[in-house]
Design a protein around this motif. Structure first.
Motif, PDB file in Angstrom:
ATOM      1  N   THR A  53     -32.752  13.364 -48.673  1.00 32.53           N
ATOM      2  CA  THR A  53     -33.722  12.602 -49.458  1.00 32.53           C
ATOM      3  C   THR A  53     -34.209  13.435 -50.631  1.00 32.53           C
ATOM      4  O   THR A  53     -34.706  14.553 -50.452  1.00 32.53           O
ATOM      5  CB  THR A  53     -34.921  12.201 -48.583  1.00 32.53           C
ATOM      6  OG1 THR A  53     -34.443  11.457 -47.467  1.00 32.53           O
ATOM      7  CG2 THR A  53     -35.890  11.353 -49.387  1.00 32.53           C
ATOM      8  N   GLU A  65     -33.152  -1.145 -56.210  1.00 27.88           N
ATOM      9  CA  GLU A  65     -33.084  -0.406 -54.955  1.00 27.88           C
ATOM     10  C   GLU A  65     -32.227   0.840 -55.090  1.00 27.88           C
ATOM     11  O   GLU A  65     -32.548   1.900 -54.533  1.00 27.88           O
ATOM     12  CB  GLU A  65     -32.538  -1.320 -53.854  1.00 27.88           C
ATOM     13  CG  GLU A  65     -33.462  -2.477 -53.476  1.00 27.88           C
ATOM     14  CD  GLU A  65     -32.907  -3.283 -52.321  1.00 27.88           C
ATOM     15  OE1 GLU A  65     -31.854  -2.875 -51.773  1.00 27.88           O
ATOM     16  OE2 GLU A  65     -33.506  -4.306 -51.964  1.00 27.88           O
ATOM     17  N   VAL A  66     -31.137   0.722 -55.831  1.00 35.00           N
ATOM     18  CA  VAL A  66     -30.272   1.872 -56.044  1.00 35.00           C
ATOM     19  C   VAL A  66     -31.023   2.968 -56.790  1.00 35.00           C
ATOM     20  O   VAL A  66     -30.969   4.149 -56.434  1.00 35.00           O
ATOM     21  CB  VAL A  66     -29.009   1.455 -56.827  1.00 35.00           C
ATOM     22  CG1 VAL A  66     -28.165   2.669 -57.181  1.00 35.00           C
ATOM     23  CG2 VAL A  66     -28.191   0.457 -56.022  1.00 35.00           C
ATOM     24  N   ARG A 121     -33.499   4.771 -54.511  1.00 33.69           N
ATOM     25  CA  ARG A 121     -32.882   5.742 -53.602  1.00 33.69           C
ATOM     26  C   ARG A 121     -32.558   7.045 -54.319  1.00 33.69           C
ATOM     27  O   ARG A 121     -32.488   8.109 -53.712  1.00 33.69           O
ATOM     28  CB  ARG A 121     -31.604   5.158 -52.989  1.00 33.69           C
ATOM     29  CG  ARG A 121     -31.851   4.084 -51.956  1.00 33.69           C
ATOM     30  CD  ARG A 121     -30.621   3.885 -51.082  1.00 33.69           C
ATOM     31  NE  ARG A 121     -29.456   3.491 -51.867  1.00 33.69           N
ATOM     32  CZ  ARG A 121     -29.112   2.241 -52.127  1.00 33.69           C
ATOM     33  NH1 ARG A 121     -29.869   1.246 -51.662  1.00 33.69           N
ATOM     34  NH2 ARG A 121     -28.038   1.970 -52.822  1.00 33.69           N
ATOM     35  N   MET A 122     -32.370   6.965 -55.601  1.00 34.10           N
ATOM     36  CA  MET A 122     -32.061   8.157 -56.385  1.00 34.10           C
ATOM     37  C   MET A 122     -33.318   8.885 -56.841  1.00 34.10           C
ATOM     38  O   MET A 122     -33.225   9.967 -57.415  1.00 34.10           O
ATOM     39  CB  MET A 122     -31.214   7.772 -57.603  1.00 34.10           C
ATOM     40  CG  MET A 122     -29.870   7.176 -57.230  1.00 34.10           C
ATOM     41  SD  MET A 122     -29.078   6.345 -58.629  1.00 34.10           S
ATOM     42  CE  MET A 122     -28.886   7.708 -59.748  1.00 34.10           C
ATOM     43  N   THR A 164     -24.306   6.784 -58.927  1.00 37.60           N
ATOM     44  CA  THR A 164     -24.739   8.170 -58.775  1.00 37.60           C
ATOM     45  C   THR A 164     -24.141   9.144 -59.782  1.00 37.60           C
ATOM     46  O   THR A 164     -24.492  10.310 -59.776  1.00 37.60           O
ATOM     47  CB  THR A 164     -24.372   8.659 -57.365  1.00 37.60           C
ATOM     48  OG1 THR A 164     -22.945   8.548 -57.210  1.00 37.60           O
ATOM     49  CG2 THR A 164     -25.062   7.841 -56.320  1.00 37.60           C
TER      50      THR A 164
END
Length: 621
Positions: free
Chosen positions: A476, A503-504, A507-508, A551
């Motif tokens: 995380t 959401e992506v 998460r980053m 990513t």
């Protein structure tokens, strides 16, 4: 007002030739693909003057019936598709049905073919469509002469004979790599350039790419759902200054696709210098319905229905193949089989054995204490080595690790009975063997089963630290909340991407919200990128999100920072290492992914076999 009128067939074909027939290599490509689709088992190609004067292709395929020869020269006449469903699941190399018509429109074309079961062959002239009996055992012969004889303006754009032949040779190579089950021969001006018998794919690759490519390549075999990837990807040591050795095939068709190119570039990002290009021969297989090959007349571009899934599959498959360190394969077991690569989870710290009075710990004993917390600071990496020294310089003195050299014992200070442990036998040595000495404070010399190993200690340690830092930060991400949100304008397209991929982004480590009709506000960023220009970074990230997985941009920026940290934390040149320290470095190289290159693409080690050394000293000659 000018009238709308139907163009003559010849002019239509010449217009189509502008898209399909760019040069002699285009003719060769189209006719070779027809030979492959005809089920040929042997194909012979004869060129004259780089293909400008003549291109003659002979195959032993199923042939063309007499009544269909004239139809084969018509536009959009083909036996390969008949319905829309066929078009959506194209399984043949050609399917448009316009190549022969376009070729006949700009060159003197003669086709001789004998269909299966026919009494004899028939010949058709592409200019007047006249038919005549001919002699031919089986298959088809396409004879194309005087390319662009009737369009001299186009002919002026052709290059020299050598250049045009090089393009034809490249087309031949692509077909030959894709179909090792077909015997192929290429001759130019009467001289045979390639004679390739039917054989295993690896033999065909070696014949066309060279044995040196296979010696410096890793096999890629991956399967996931409907996707399967096989082939070979070169190690960075085989990198090239251009992209002339990159072959990617989708269902047997050579393609140049920016999505696949991006995936492969990302797979090599950590191990290849930015100015160099990898070499590879890769074959992707998937359901024909999952790829659209009807994108461009030359059929060299494709479009995937699930592009992100294909991108990630190719990226991870090649990354896994390249991640296996060649250090784990060096020396091997003497039988040519690669040594198993130990994972970090298998390396268990052992309690330090009690060293005898005045004796150095053996290499095996030190290597048993190699397991280190991946989050430890790099300058404390080898503290345990100093702690095990017989001169009592462990503890606080040894905490300096590799930053300051621990003091050495002179002969008078050594306890009585002191003797260094003998070098372990190399008969069952680990892949990189055991350290012998250090050269000029830069290189480590080691002995393994094959011979001598030379290691650049700074480059090797840099890669080890870099991979450990990545493992620590792959969890995380730490988040930095901005005191004042970064607000900047974006296009309507980027605004939609930001909302769709919220959401992506979260998460980053990015908290992104809409601040206006065409404005975004960024409230949090990953802690490692807190000092980066937020607006510029986010715009680039949204641009990537439109076409590629999420990513890449962040990973690249994060990896740049980690590479800098690892470079500055790695052991420097002229730092004197003990034998246990050198052996510890070798063992960690064997257990580290991508240990063959440092973060800047430089090799970390090389092998000199006994045969190499014998040749150098002319032993046995």
């Amino acid at each position: 007002m000018p009238q709308i009128q139907r163009l003559p067939d010849l002019l239509v074909n010449q217009i189509a030739a502008g898209e399909v027939v760019e040069r002699p290599a285009s003719v060769l490509k189209e006719v070779l693909e027809n030979a492959v689709d005809a089920g040929a088992r042997a194909v012979e190609v004869q060129l004259e003057q780089g293909g400008v004067r003549r291109i003659r292709i002979t195959d032993d395929g199923c042939g063309i019936a007499r009544d269909e020869l004239a139809l084969a020269l018509e536009r959009h006449a083909t036996s390969k598709i008949a319905t829309l469903d066929d078009l959506e699941r194209v399984g043949t190399m050609g399917f448009r049905g316009e190549a022969l018509a376009a070729i006949a429109g700009v060159a003197r074309t003669v086709i001789t073919s004998r269909a299966e079961g026919a009494a004899h062959a028939w010949r058709i002239d592409g200019s007047d469509r006249s038919l005549a009996p001919a002699a031919l055992n089986q298959g088809t012969v396409v004879d194309v002469a005087d390319l662009y004889y009737n369009t001299p303006a186009r002919r002026k754009f052709l290059k020299s004979e050598g250049t045009e032949y090089a393009h034809c040779d490249e087309v031949f190579r692509r077909v030959a790599l894709a179909r090792p089950d077909i015997a192929l021969q290429l001759s130019h001006n009467g001289r045979v350039a390639h004679r390739l018998p039917v054989g295993e794919p690896v033999r065909r690759i070696a014949a066309l790419m060279g044995d040196d490519f296979l010696a410096q390549a890793r096999a890629v075999v991956a399967e996931g759902g409907p996707l399967r990837l096989t082939g070979y990807a070169s190690l960075p040591a085989y990198s090239r200054a251009s992209r002339d050795a990159q072959y990617f095939f989708v269902n047997g068709r050579f393609v140049r696709d920016k999505l696949l190119t991006h995936a492969l570039r990302q797979a090599y990002a950590d191990i290849l210098h930015g100015a160099r290009h990898p070499a590879y021969v890769l074959f992707l297989e998937l359901d024909p319905a999952g790829v659209d090959v009807n994108v461009h007349p030359a059929k060299i571009e494709v479009r995937f229905r699930d592009s992100r899934a294909v991108h990630q599959f190719v990226f991870h498959a090649v990354s896994r193949a390249l991640a296996e360190s060649g250090a784990a394969l060096a020396g091997g077991n003497g039988a040519g089989e690669p040594a198993p690569l130990p994972s970090s989870g298998q390396r268990v710290a052992a309690s330090p054995p009690a060293a005898g009075a005045g004796q150095w710990p053996s290499a095996q004993a030190v290597q048993g204490r190699l397991a280190m917390d991946s989050g430890a600071a790099s300058h404390r990496y080898y503290d345990f080595v100093a702690a095990a020294r017989p001169d009592g310089t462990g503890g606080a003195a040894g905490a300096a690790g590799l930053v300051a050299a621990p003091p050495r014992m002179d002969a008078a200070a050594r306890p009585s009975g002191y003797a260094p442990a003998p070098l372990p036998s190399a008969d069952k040595a680990p892949p990189l063997g055991y350290a012998l000495a250090q050269l000029h404070g830069i290189y480590v010399l080691a002995q393994n089963e094959s011979g001598l190993v030379l290691v650049d200690m700074h480059a090797a340690h840099e890669r080890i630290l870099y991979e450990k830092l990545k493992v620590v930060l792959d969890g995380t991400p730490s988040i930095q909340r901005l005191l004042i949100p970064a607000v900047f304008s974006v296009s309507a397209r980027d605004l939609a991407v930001a909302e769709e991929c919220g959401e992506v982004l979260a998460r980053m480590g990015f908290e992104v919200g809409v601040a206006g009709p065409q404005e975004l506000a960024v409230r949090t960023v990953p802690a490692l990128l807190a000092s980066a220009p937020v607006a510029e970074l986010m715009r680039k990230l949204l641009e990537e999100l439109r076409e590629f997985p999420a990513t890449e941009v962040i990973t690249a920026r994060r990896n740049e920072l980690l590479a800098t940290m690892a470079c500055h934390g790695a052991v420097r040149a002229n730092r004197t290492l003990t034998l246990p320290e050198m052996n510890a470095l070798l063992r960690d190289m064997e257990a580290t992914e991508r240990a063959d290159q440092c973060n800047h693409g430089r090799p970390t080690w090389t092998q000199l076999t006994m045969a190499d050394l014998d040749r150098f000293f002319m032993r046995g000659q």
